[in-house]
Design an enzyme around this catalytic site. Structure first.
Site, PDB file in Angstrom:
ATOM      1  N   ASN A  83     -95.967 -51.974  -9.427  1.00 12.78           N
ATOM      2  CA  ASN A  83     -96.414 -51.264 -10.618  1.00 12.78           C
ATOM      3  C   ASN A  83     -95.606 -49.978 -10.780  1.00 12.78           C
ATOM      4  O   ASN A  83     -95.763 -49.030 -10.000  1.00 12.78           O
ATOM      5  CB  ASN A  83     -97.910 -50.971 -10.494  1.00 12.78           C
ATOM      6  CG  ASN A  83     -98.502 -50.318 -11.725  1.00 12.78           C
ATOM      7  OD1 ASN A  83     -97.909 -49.430 -12.315  1.00 12.78           O
ATOM      8  ND2 ASN A  83     -99.687 -50.747 -12.088  1.00 12.78           N
ATOM      9  N   ALA A  84     -94.758 -49.943 -11.800  1.00 19.51           N
ATOM     10  CA  ALA A  84     -93.897 -48.783 -12.036  1.00 19.51           C
ATOM     11  C   ALA A  84     -94.714 -47.532 -12.359  1.00 19.51           C
ATOM     12  O   ALA A  84     -94.316 -46.420 -12.009  1.00 19.51           O
ATOM     13  CB  ALA A  84     -92.915 -49.073 -13.169  1.00 19.51           C
TER      14      ALA A  84
ATOM     15  N   LYS B 137     -97.696 -46.710 -11.098  1.00 16.67           N
ATOM     16  CA  LYS B 137     -98.184 -46.154  -9.831  1.00 16.67           C
ATOM     17  C   LYS B 137     -97.059 -45.450  -9.078  1.00 16.67           C
ATOM     18  O   LYS B 137     -97.259 -44.376  -8.511  1.00 16.67           O
ATOM     19  CB  LYS B 137     -98.766 -47.258  -8.939  1.00 16.67           C
ATOM     20  CG  LYS B 137    -100.141 -47.712  -9.329  1.00 16.67           C
ATOM     21  CD  LYS B 137    -100.679 -48.705  -8.322  1.00 16.67           C
ATOM     22  CE  LYS B 137    -102.017 -49.250  -8.760  1.00 16.67           C
ATOM     23  NZ  LYS B 137    -102.565 -50.200  -7.770  1.00 16.67           N
TER      24      LYS B 137
ATOM     25  N   ASP C 203    -104.732 -49.302  -3.581  1.00 18.01           N
ATOM     26  CA  ASP C 203    -105.529 -50.324  -4.244  1.00 18.01           C
ATOM     27  C   ASP C 203    -106.548 -49.570  -5.070  1.00 18.01           C
ATOM     28  O   ASP C 203    -107.309 -48.756  -4.541  1.00 18.01           O
ATOM     29  CB  ASP C 203    -106.216 -51.274  -3.255  1.00 18.01           C
ATOM     30  CG  ASP C 203    -106.667 -52.549  -3.958  1.00 18.01           C
ATOM     31  OD1 ASP C 203    -105.815 -53.207  -4.585  1.00 18.01           O
ATOM     32  OD2 ASP C 203    -107.862 -52.868  -3.903  1.00 18.01           O
ATOM     33  N   SER C 204    -106.498 -49.791  -6.347  1.00 21.66           N
ATOM     34  CA  SER C 204    -107.359 -49.024  -7.228  1.00 21.66           C
ATOM     35  C   SER C 204    -107.866 -49.902  -8.352  1.00 21.66           C
ATOM     36  O   SER C 204    -107.341 -50.989  -8.607  1.00 21.66           O
ATOM     37  CB  SER C 204    -106.616 -47.810  -7.778  1.00 21.66           C
ATOM     38  OG  SER C 204    -105.406 -48.201  -8.382  1.00 21.66           O
TER      39      SER C 204
ATOM     40  N   ASP D  59    -106.892 -46.800 -18.818  1.00 22.80           N
ATOM     41  CA  ASP D  59    -106.861 -45.408 -19.274  1.00 22.80           C
ATOM     42  C   ASP D  59    -107.328 -45.230 -20.721  1.00 22.80           C
ATOM     43  O   ASP D  59    -108.062 -44.282 -21.007  1.00 22.80           O
ATOM     44  CB  ASP D  59    -105.461 -44.799 -19.098  1.00 22.80           C
ATOM     45  CG  ASP D  59    -105.137 -44.462 -17.649  1.00 22.80           C
ATOM     46  OD1 ASP D  59    -106.068 -44.353 -16.828  1.00 22.80           O
ATOM     47  OD2 ASP D  59    -103.941 -44.307 -17.344  1.00 22.80           O
TER      48      ASP D  59
ATOM     49  N   LYS E   5    -103.468 -35.418 -15.841  1.00 18.51           N
ATOM     50  CA  LYS E   5    -104.069 -36.601 -15.227  1.00 18.51           C
ATOM     51  C   LYS E   5    -103.705 -36.665 -13.743  1.00 18.51           C
ATOM     52  O   LYS E   5    -104.558 -36.978 -12.905  1.00 18.51           O
ATOM     53  CB  LYS E   5    -103.596 -37.872 -15.933  1.00 18.51           C
ATOM     54  CG  LYS E   5    -104.186 -39.131 -15.317  1.00 18.51           C
ATOM     55  CD  LYS E   5    -103.582 -40.389 -15.898  1.00 18.51           C
ATOM     56  CE  LYS E   5    -104.072 -41.598 -15.123  1.00 18.51           C
ATOM     57  NZ  LYS E   5    -103.268 -42.782 -15.350  1.00 18.51           N
TER      58      LYS E   5
ATOM     59  N   ARG F  71    -106.556 -41.171  -8.249  1.00 19.75           N
ATOM     60  CA  ARG F  71    -105.357 -41.224  -7.414  1.00 19.75           C
ATOM     61  C   ARG F  71    -105.000 -39.821  -6.923  1.00 19.75           C
ATOM     62  O   ARG F  71    -104.607 -39.629  -5.779  1.00 19.75           O
ATOM     63  CB  ARG F  71    -104.213 -41.848  -8.224  1.00 19.75           C
ATOM     64  CG  ARG F  71    -103.065 -42.321  -7.384  1.00 19.75           C
ATOM     65  CD  ARG F  71    -102.147 -43.275  -8.158  1.00 19.75           C
ATOM     66  NE  ARG F  71    -102.791 -44.566  -8.316  1.00 19.75           N
ATOM     67  CZ  ARG F  71    -103.144 -45.105  -9.492  1.00 19.75           C
ATOM     68  NH1 ARG F  71    -102.882 -44.488 -10.615  1.00 19.75           N
ATOM     69  NH2 ARG F  71    -103.737 -46.272  -9.535  1.00 19.75           N
TER      70      ARG F  71
END
Length: 194
Positions: free
Chosen positions: A10-11, A13, A68-69, A155, A175, A181
């Site tokens: 995931n870019a 993240k 992991d979210s 989001d 954010k 995170r």
């Protein structure tokens, strides 16, 4: 500078975590080394984070950080939870958001409470018996329609009460300082003495 591999393709993240870590580490994506994605067989965010971190360390030989979210909606008993990225079956953000909105049709605002959850796990090597594990929770509620253009995932549906906007309407810098995170990363930095 220390190098760690992020166990995610995931870019979004990768960008967020590199910004949060600053110059403490050079963060490389597992995508540079392999397209293989481990099966997430854990029953919790923490289990899946450790599983992904071990997988990335095994492939790269580098220390590995996994995130992991997901989103846990109160009315849905914590769903989509660990299945957040694949909630709709397609893994597409728009499809996931549509499915969530459909599941909450006619649910009043007072019952739309939710939290973003982030579990971070760092392993120094694949067999590390003592992973560093940190968790962050970010409370909010689910909107009735998408709002905003920043961020990714859920989001645009996540209302941030203290800023009177969706997570997707927050400036990325803000954010990155208040999100689930960010909270997990604050713990992580403390654990490493950064």
């Amino acid at each position: 500078m220390k190098t760690i591999v992020l166990a995610s393709h995931n870019a979004g993240k990768l960008k967020e975590l590199q910004a949060m870590l600053g110059d403490s580490f050079q963060v490389r994506s597992i995508a540079e080394f392999s397209s293989e994605v481990p099966e997430e067989t854990g029953l919790s965010f923490i289990e899946n984070a450790i599983l992904k971190a071990r997988h990335a360390a095994r492939i790269t030989g580098l220390p590995a950080l996994a995130d992991d979210s997901g989103l846990a909606v109160d009315f849905l008993g914590g769903a989509p939870g660990i299945h957040s990225a694949r909630y709709s079956g397609s893994g597409d953000d728009a499809a996931n958001n549509s499915k969530l909105l459909a599941a909450l049709t006619d649910v009043p605002d007072a019952q739309r409470g939710a939290q973003f959850v982030c579990a971070l796990a760092l392993v120094r090597h694949a067999e590390d018996p003592l992973p560093i594990v940190c968790e962050g929770l970010w409370r909010g509620r689910i909107l009735h329609t998408v709002q905003g253009k920043h961020g990714f995932g859920y989001d645009p549906l996540f209302w941030v009460e203290e800023h009177s906007c969706s997570s997707a309407e927050l400036k990325p810098e803000l954010k990155n300082s208040i999100s689930h995170r960010a909270l997990a990363m604050q713990q992580f930095r403390q654990r490493l003495g950064l």
